[in-house]
Design a protein around this motif. Sequence first.
Motif, PDB file in Angstrom:
ATOM      1  N   TRP A 173      37.701  40.076  59.718  1.00 32.78           N
ATOM      2  CA  TRP A 173      36.614  40.607  58.894  1.00 32.78           C
ATOM      3  C   TRP A 173      37.034  41.938  58.287  1.00 32.78           C
ATOM      4  N   TYR A 174      37.920  42.662  58.992  1.00 37.73           N
ATOM      5  CA  TYR A 174      38.313  44.019  58.618  1.00 37.73           C
ATOM      6  C   TYR A 174      38.991  44.074  57.254  1.00 37.73           C
ATOM      7  N   SER A 175      39.544  42.957  56.803  1.00 36.15           N
ATOM      8  CA  SER A 175      40.185  42.959  55.487  1.00 36.15           C
ATOM      9  C   SER A 175      39.173  43.124  54.363  1.00 36.15           C
ATOM     10  N   TRP A 176      37.860  42.979  54.680  1.00 34.67           N
ATOM     11  CA  TRP A 176      36.790  43.190  53.706  1.00 34.67           C
ATOM     12  C   TRP A 176      36.112  44.555  53.885  1.00 34.67           C
ATOM     13  N   ARG A 177      36.744  45.466  54.621  1.00 35.41           N
ATOM     14  CA  ARG A 177      36.124  46.761  54.920  1.00 35.41           C
ATOM     15  C   ARG A 177      35.777  47.560  53.668  1.00 35.41           C
ATOM     16  N   HIS A 178      36.577  47.390  52.606  1.00 39.39           N
ATOM     17  CA  HIS A 178      36.316  48.132  51.363  1.00 39.39           C
ATOM     18  C   HIS A 178      35.211  47.482  50.524  1.00 39.39           C
ATOM     19  N   GLN A 179      34.971  46.191  50.731  1.00 39.80           N
ATOM     20  CA  GLN A 179      34.003  45.465  49.903  1.00 39.80           C
ATOM     21  C   GLN A 179      32.580  45.537  50.456  1.00 39.80           C
ATOM     22  N   PHE A 193      38.397  33.826  39.782  1.00 36.84           N
ATOM     23  CA  PHE A 193      39.655  33.835  40.535  1.00 36.84           C
ATOM     24  C   PHE A 193      40.411  35.112  40.213  1.00 36.84           C
ATOM     25  N   LEU A 194      40.725  35.890  41.261  1.00 38.78           N
ATOM     26  CA  LEU A 194      41.474  37.130  41.118  1.00 38.78           C
ATOM     27  C   LEU A 194      42.828  36.992  41.803  1.00 38.78           C
ATOM     28  N   TYR A 195      43.870  37.493  41.148  1.00 41.28           N
ATOM     29  CA  TYR A 195      45.186  37.484  41.785  1.00 41.28           C
ATOM     30  C   TYR A 195      46.018  38.655  41.285  1.00 41.28           C
ATOM     31  N   GLU A 198      36.717  31.992  35.616  1.00 46.01           N
ATOM     32  CA  GLU A 198      37.277  33.204  35.021  1.00 46.01           C
ATOM     33  C   GLU A 198      38.511  33.582  35.834  1.00 46.01           C
ATOM     34  N   ILE A 199      39.678  33.619  35.197  1.00 49.82           N
ATOM     35  CA  ILE A 199      40.916  33.969  35.888  1.00 49.82           C
ATOM     36  C   ILE A 199      41.329  35.370  35.453  1.00 49.82           C
ATOM     37  N   GLN A 200      41.440  36.267  36.422  1.00 49.76           N
ATOM     38  CA  GLN A 200      41.752  37.659  36.117  1.00 49.76           C
ATOM     39  C   GLN A 200      42.937  38.123  36.959  1.00 49.76           C
ATOM     40  N   LYS A 201      43.896  38.733  36.308  1.00 49.45           N
ATOM     41  CA  LYS A 201      45.105  39.220  36.962  1.00 49.45           C
ATOM     42  C   LYS A 201      45.062  40.729  37.104  1.00 49.45           C
ATOM     43  N   LEU A 202      45.365  41.224  38.291  1.00 50.57           N
ATOM     44  CA  LEU A 202      45.422  42.656  38.542  1.00 50.57           C
ATOM     45  C   LEU A 202      46.870  43.119  38.490  1.00 50.57           C
ATOM     46  N   GLU A 229      44.780  46.034  48.637  1.00 48.08           N
ATOM     47  CA  GLU A 229      45.700  46.781  47.776  1.00 48.08           C
ATOM     48  C   GLU A 229      44.981  47.475  46.621  1.00 48.08           C
ATOM     49  N   LYS A 230      43.998  46.790  46.036  1.00 46.82           N
ATOM     50  CA  LYS A 230      43.280  47.315  44.875  1.00 46.82           C
ATOM     51  C   LYS A 230      41.767  47.214  45.114  1.00 46.82           C
ATOM     52  N   PRO A 231      41.250  47.903  46.143  1.00 50.78           N
ATOM     53  CA  PRO A 231      39.842  47.702  46.505  1.00 50.78           C
ATOM     54  C   PRO A 231      38.846  48.083  45.412  1.00 50.78           C
ATOM     55  N   GLU A 232      39.073  49.180  44.741  1.00 54.32           N
ATOM     56  CA  GLU A 232      38.103  49.608  43.728  1.00 54.32           C
ATOM     57  C   GLU A 232      38.075  48.641  42.552  1.00 54.32           C
ATOM     58  N   GLU A 233      39.246  48.175  42.149  1.00 51.21           N
ATOM     59  CA  GLU A 233      39.297  47.242  41.022  1.00 51.21           C
ATOM     60  C   GLU A 233      38.706  45.888  41.409  1.00 51.21           C
ATOM     61  N   VAL A 234      39.006  45.424  42.608  1.00 47.85           N
ATOM     62  CA  VAL A 234      38.413  44.176  43.086  1.00 47.85           C
ATOM     63  C   VAL A 234      36.896  44.311  43.168  1.00 47.85           C
ATOM     64  N   ASN A 235      36.417  45.406  43.715  1.00 52.09           N
ATOM     65  CA  ASN A 235      34.972  45.616  43.828  1.00 52.09           C
ATOM     66  C   ASN A 235      34.301  45.587  42.465  1.00 52.09           C
ATOM     67  N   SER A 236      34.898  46.266  41.502  1.00 50.29           N
ATOM     68  CA  SER A 236      34.323  46.327  40.159  1.00 50.29           C
ATOM     69  C   SER A 236      34.238  44.942  39.531  1.00 50.29           C
ATOM     70  N   ARG A 237      35.305  44.171  39.620  1.00 50.40           N
ATOM     71  CA  ARG A 237      35.334  42.841  38.999  1.00 50.40           C
ATOM     72  C   ARG A 237      34.418  41.868  39.732  1.00 50.40           C
ATOM     73  N   LEU A 238      34.399  41.948  41.056  1.00 52.07           N
ATOM     74  CA  LEU A 238      33.554  41.057  41.840  1.00 52.07           C
ATOM     75  C   LEU A 238      32.080  41.357  41.599  1.00 52.07           C
ATOM     76  N   ILE A 239      31.707  42.609  41.588  1.00 51.42           N
ATOM     77  CA  ILE A 239      30.303  42.981  41.380  1.00 51.42           C
ATOM     78  C   ILE A 239      29.854  42.615  39.965  1.00 51.42           C
ATOM     79  N   HIS A 240      30.721  42.826  38.985  1.00 52.18           N
ATOM     80  CA  HIS A 240      30.386  42.417  37.616  1.00 52.18           C
ATOM     81  C   HIS A 240      30.098  40.919  37.553  1.00 52.18           C
ATOM     82  N   PHE A 241      30.934  40.134  38.219  1.00 51.37           N
ATOM     83  CA  PHE A 241      30.734  38.673  38.256  1.00 51.37           C
ATOM     84  C   PHE A 241      29.406  38.325  38.943  1.00 51.37           C
TER      85      PHE A 241
END
Length: 316
Positions: free
Chosen positions: A37-43, A260-262, A286-290, A300-312
Amino acid sequence: MHRIEDSYLNVNGLRYHLVSCGSGPLVLLTHGFPESWYSWRHQLPALAKAGFKAVALDMPGYGDTDKPDAVERYSQVALSDDIADIATQLDYETFVCVGHDWGAPTAWHTTLRFPERVRAVAAMSVPYGGRSARPPTEGFKRLFADKFYYILYFQLPGVAEAELESDIPRFLRSFWWPVSAEGNGTFAREDQPHDAQLFQAMPDPGQLPEFMTETEANHYIQAFTQHGLRGPLNYYRNIDRNWALSNNYGNNTITQPALFLYGDRDPVPMVGGELERMKHIVPGVEIQKLEKCGHWIQQEKPEEVNSRLIHFLKQL
């Protein structure tokens, strides 16, 4: 400030550990290997702040969730049944699945098997390209022939456990580093014979990747030292069983909203043409590449993942 809370549920004969934050529409977060679960600590706090009830699970075999002996209990059918039941016990008829690495197949399979309940799906690092023509291990044996391949090495119960549990920190470094942003994009050396051991094929980088602090690494080290790796490795031992069980639904089209994020430095999405096939199985995805990002994307990219996930999620 949203408080992170621990709770437990009895789900289809297993005691699950849940970590929750916030209130609102339910978002279930499933992790991969070798994580928790800890891998989602930033989300968790970011999703809560955005108005969602975010619930990260310790998947079976991990952390404080039960670790059944039966290999088949780790199949995607069993796991997706669990996810649906967890949502029911949390008093939600509909929910969103978000998964990374092995948690991504769980998110995809739950969406396929419970289309009336999963209102959207977001997967990271592992695309869904439908059901292959043959059992996956057949393809791996043909592709790698006499070369070492870690998924085939993981198949025989007891062998990988004995090696990897002998040095948990070294195992984790060897797995995290190669497919992080700093890595070389491959889990193992290609010049090793099929009967090599993992530590022969996966050199020790001698350091943690940039996204992981010593304190964070110790969370994983302590968990796997305490609980071992039999359960986590059993996910790999179900790949042919998952294939067989998906006969009736594996090539169904996913019509729900999908993201889908990668990472651009992650080799996993490119394996076997899955990313291209996903466009047909999940036509609205929606396929998005970081950029400058590896496999461990939400860490690795918590803020960017959070932004894209929340927007979705806000568009639903």
